[in-house]
Design a protein around this motif. Structure first.
Motif, PDB file in Angstrom:
ATOM      1  N   GLY A  67       0.801  -1.215   0.000  1.00  0.00           N
ATOM      2  CA  GLY A  67       0.000   0.000   0.000  1.00  0.00           C
ATOM      3  C   GLY A  67       0.836   1.268   0.000  1.00  0.00           C
ATOM      4  N   ILE A  68       2.133   1.141  -0.081  1.00  0.00           N
ATOM      5  CA  ILE A  68       3.040   2.284  -0.036  1.00  0.00           C
ATOM      6  C   ILE A  68       3.178   2.941  -1.403  1.00  0.00           C
ATOM      7  N   PHE A  69       3.172   2.147  -2.449  1.00  0.00           N
ATOM      8  CA  PHE A  69       3.564   2.642  -3.764  1.00  0.00           C
ATOM      9  C   PHE A  69       2.372   3.029  -4.633  1.00  0.00           C
ATOM     10  N   ASP A  70       2.522   4.167  -5.305  1.00  0.00           N
ATOM     11  CA  ASP A  70       1.531   4.578  -6.297  1.00  0.00           C
ATOM     12  C   ASP A  70       1.671   3.732  -7.554  1.00  0.00           C
ATOM     13  N   GLU A  71       2.903   3.349  -7.852  1.00  0.00           N
ATOM     14  CA  GLU A  71       3.178   2.516  -9.020  1.00  0.00           C
ATOM     15  C   GLU A  71       4.345   1.595  -8.703  1.00  0.00           C
ATOM     16  N   VAL A  72       4.289   0.393  -9.266  1.00  0.00           N
ATOM     17  CA  VAL A  72       5.391  -0.562  -9.174  1.00  0.00           C
ATOM     18  C   VAL A  72       5.830  -0.845 -10.603  1.00  0.00           C
ATOM     19  N   TRP A  73       7.084  -0.554 -10.886  1.00  0.00           N
ATOM     20  CA  TRP A  73       7.658  -0.691 -12.221  1.00  0.00           C
ATOM     21  C   TRP A  73       8.747  -1.753 -12.230  1.00  0.00           C
ATOM     22  N   VAL A  74       8.858  -2.459 -13.334  1.00  0.00           N
ATOM     23  CA  VAL A  74      10.015  -3.303 -13.618  1.00  0.00           C
ATOM     24  C   VAL A  74      10.748  -2.646 -14.768  1.00  0.00           C
ATOM     25  N   SER A  75      12.038  -2.444 -14.597  1.00  0.00           N
ATOM     26  CA  SER A  75      12.886  -1.852 -15.621  1.00  0.00           C
ATOM     27  C   SER A  75      13.687  -2.978 -16.267  1.00  0.00           C
ATOM     28  N   THR A  76      13.408  -3.255 -17.533  1.00  0.00           N
ATOM     29  CA  THR A  76      14.044  -4.402 -18.184  1.00  0.00           C
ATOM     30  C   THR A  76      14.379  -4.130 -19.647  1.00  0.00           C
ATOM     31  N   ASP A  77      15.255  -4.958 -20.166  1.00  0.00           N
ATOM     32  CA  ASP A  77      15.635  -4.939 -21.573  1.00  0.00           C
ATOM     33  C   ASP A  77      15.139  -6.201 -22.269  1.00  0.00           C
ATOM     34  N   ASP A  78      14.390  -7.030 -21.568  1.00  0.00           N
ATOM     35  CA  ASP A  78      14.102  -8.388 -22.001  1.00  0.00           C
ATOM     36  C   ASP A  78      12.604  -8.602 -22.261  1.00  0.00           C
ATOM     37  N   ASP A  79      12.267  -9.180 -23.418  1.00  0.00           N
ATOM     38  CA  ASP A  79      10.869  -9.391 -23.791  1.00  0.00           C
ATOM     39  C   ASP A  79      10.131 -10.330 -22.838  1.00  0.00           C
ATOM     40  N   GLU A  80      10.768 -11.406 -22.437  1.00  0.00           N
ATOM     41  CA  GLU A  80      10.094 -12.371 -21.556  1.00  0.00           C
ATOM     42  C   GLU A  80       9.879 -11.787 -20.158  1.00  0.00           C
ATOM     43  N   ILE A  81      10.871 -11.091 -19.625  1.00  0.00           N
ATOM     44  CA  ILE A  81      10.703 -10.439 -18.324  1.00  0.00           C
ATOM     45  C   ILE A  81       9.612  -9.383 -18.427  1.00  0.00           C
ATOM     46  N   HIS A  82       9.584  -8.654 -19.533  1.00  0.00           N
ATOM     47  CA  HIS A  82       8.542  -7.650 -19.775  1.00  0.00           C
ATOM     48  C   HIS A  82       7.157  -8.296 -19.669  1.00  0.00           C
ATOM     49  N   MET A  83       6.963  -9.393 -20.379  1.00  0.00           N
ATOM     50  CA  MET A  83       5.673 -10.082 -20.407  1.00  0.00           C
ATOM     51  C   MET A  83       5.294 -10.600 -19.014  1.00  0.00           C
ATOM     52  N   ILE A  84       6.230 -11.189 -18.320  1.00  0.00           N
ATOM     53  CA  ILE A  84       5.955 -11.741 -16.997  1.00  0.00           C
ATOM     54  C   ILE A  84       5.658 -10.622 -15.999  1.00  0.00           C
ATOM     55  N   ALA A  85       6.432  -9.548 -16.047  1.00  0.00           N
ATOM     56  CA  ALA A  85       6.205  -8.424 -15.130  1.00  0.00           C
ATOM     57  C   ALA A  85       4.805  -7.845 -15.316  1.00  0.00           C
ATOM     58  N   LYS A  86       4.389  -7.669 -16.566  1.00  0.00           N
ATOM     59  CA  LYS A  86       3.038  -7.155 -16.840  1.00  0.00           C
ATOM     60  C   LYS A  86       1.981  -8.123 -16.298  1.00  0.00           C
ATOM     61  N   LYS A  87       2.178  -9.399 -16.548  1.00  0.00           N
ATOM     62  CA  LYS A  87       1.223 -10.415 -16.082  1.00  0.00           C
ATOM     63  C   LYS A  87       1.133 -10.409 -14.553  1.00  0.00           C
ATOM     64  N   CYS A  88       2.234 -10.094 -13.901  1.00  0.00           N
ATOM     65  CA  CYS A  88       2.270 -10.068 -12.437  1.00  0.00           C
ATOM     66  C   CYS A  88       1.785  -8.736 -11.863  1.00  0.00           C
ATOM     67  N   GLY A  89       1.427  -7.805 -12.719  1.00  0.00           N
ATOM     68  CA  GLY A  89       0.809  -6.571 -12.252  1.00  0.00           C
ATOM     69  C   GLY A  89       1.680  -5.337 -12.242  1.00  0.00           C
ATOM     70  N   ALA A  90       2.918  -5.447 -12.682  1.00  0.00           N
ATOM     71  CA  ALA A  90       3.809  -4.280 -12.691  1.00  0.00           C
ATOM     72  C   ALA A  90       3.683  -3.528 -14.014  1.00  0.00           C
ATOM     73  N   LYS A  91       4.032  -2.253 -13.966  1.00  0.00           N
ATOM     74  CA  LYS A  91       4.236  -1.493 -15.196  1.00  0.00           C
ATOM     75  C   LYS A  91       5.648  -1.811 -15.656  1.00  0.00           C
ATOM     76  N   VAL A  92       5.920  -1.602 -16.932  1.00  0.00           N
ATOM     77  CA  VAL A  92       7.240  -1.957 -17.444  1.00  0.00           C
ATOM     78  C   VAL A  92       7.884  -0.769 -18.142  1.00  0.00           C
ATOM     79  N   HIS A  93       9.114  -0.498 -17.751  1.00  0.00           N
ATOM     80  CA  HIS A  93       9.962   0.497 -18.410  1.00  0.00           C
ATOM     81  C   HIS A  93      10.982  -0.266 -19.240  1.00  0.00           C
ATOM     82  N   ARG A  94      11.041   0.053 -20.508  1.00  0.00           N
ATOM     83  CA  ARG A  94      12.015  -0.581 -21.399  1.00  0.00           C
ATOM     84  C   ARG A  94      13.327   0.179 -21.263  1.00  0.00           C
ATOM     85  N   ARG A  95      14.279  -0.412 -20.560  1.00  0.00           N
ATOM     86  CA  ARG A  95      15.514   0.313 -20.289  1.00  0.00           C
ATOM     87  C   ARG A  95      16.465   0.316 -21.476  1.00  0.00           C
TER      88      ARG A  95
END
Length: 182
Positions: A67-95
């Motif tokens: 409940g602390i965060f307004d947004e939870v982001w994953v910063s990645t360069d990887d397509d599979e991590i991108h897909m999994i992070a989105k599925k798990c509820g995070a926003k994704v930044h393409r680093r």
């Protein structure tokens, strides 16, 4: 090869109310989880399955449920991590690629994120490889930072480990300060 599908934890826990910062001012708090695809020591470590869930999901869910965060982001360069992070509820930044090499610093990934997403008051670096972190850990950290009126906070764990000494001539390692006799 087709995309692998991993279960992420269900969103069943209720998050507490948003944190209050110095009276009525509520800061915009953003969590960033750097997760590059090219891990050398443990390939694909950020998405390895741990107890039926991708490793990164454990920290995404803990951050979300805190409940602390307004947004939870994953910063990645990887397509599979991108897909999994989105599925798990995070926003994704393409680093940027230069921040995802095996010699790039975590700080370079954070600078890259901040340049693209400057709308925050507090930025929290969360390591993908900390699956034991809990929502309460984030809440306690935020409370400690607020009480101290601090502008930053570093968390750590006490480690009661022994050190190794390597003999330069023979290459043999031995424990220092630890009796390994059984």
């Amino acid at each position: 090869a087709g995309a692998r599908h991993f279960p992420c934890s269900p969103k069943t826990m209720a998050a507490p109310a948003s944190p209050v910062f110095d009276g009525d001012v509520v800061p915009r708090i953003v969590a960033v989880i750097p997760a590059r695809g090219g891990s050398v020591s443990v390939p694909r470590k950020n998405i390895k399955i741990l107890q039926g869930r991708p490793l990164i999901d454990w920290v995404i869910q803990a951050a979300e449920y805190s409940g602390i965060f307004d947004e939870v982001w994953v910063s990645t360069d990887d397509d599979e991590i991108h897909m999994i992070a989105k599925k798990c509820g995070a926003k994704v930044h393409r680093r940027s690629p230069h921040t995802a090499t095996n010699t790039a610093s975590t700080e370079s990934a954070l600078v890259d994120f901040v340049k693209a997403h400057p709308n925050y008051d507090v930025l929290c670096l969360v390591q993908a490889t900390s699956p034991l972190i809990t929502p309460l850990d984030f809440q306690k950290g935020w409370d400690a930072m607020r009480r101290a009126k601090a502008d930053s906070l570093v968390t750590c764990v006490r480690a009661h480990r022994f050190l190794w000494s390597v003999d330069k001539r023979s290459g043999v390692a031995r424990a220092v300060g630890c009796n390994l006799a059984f």
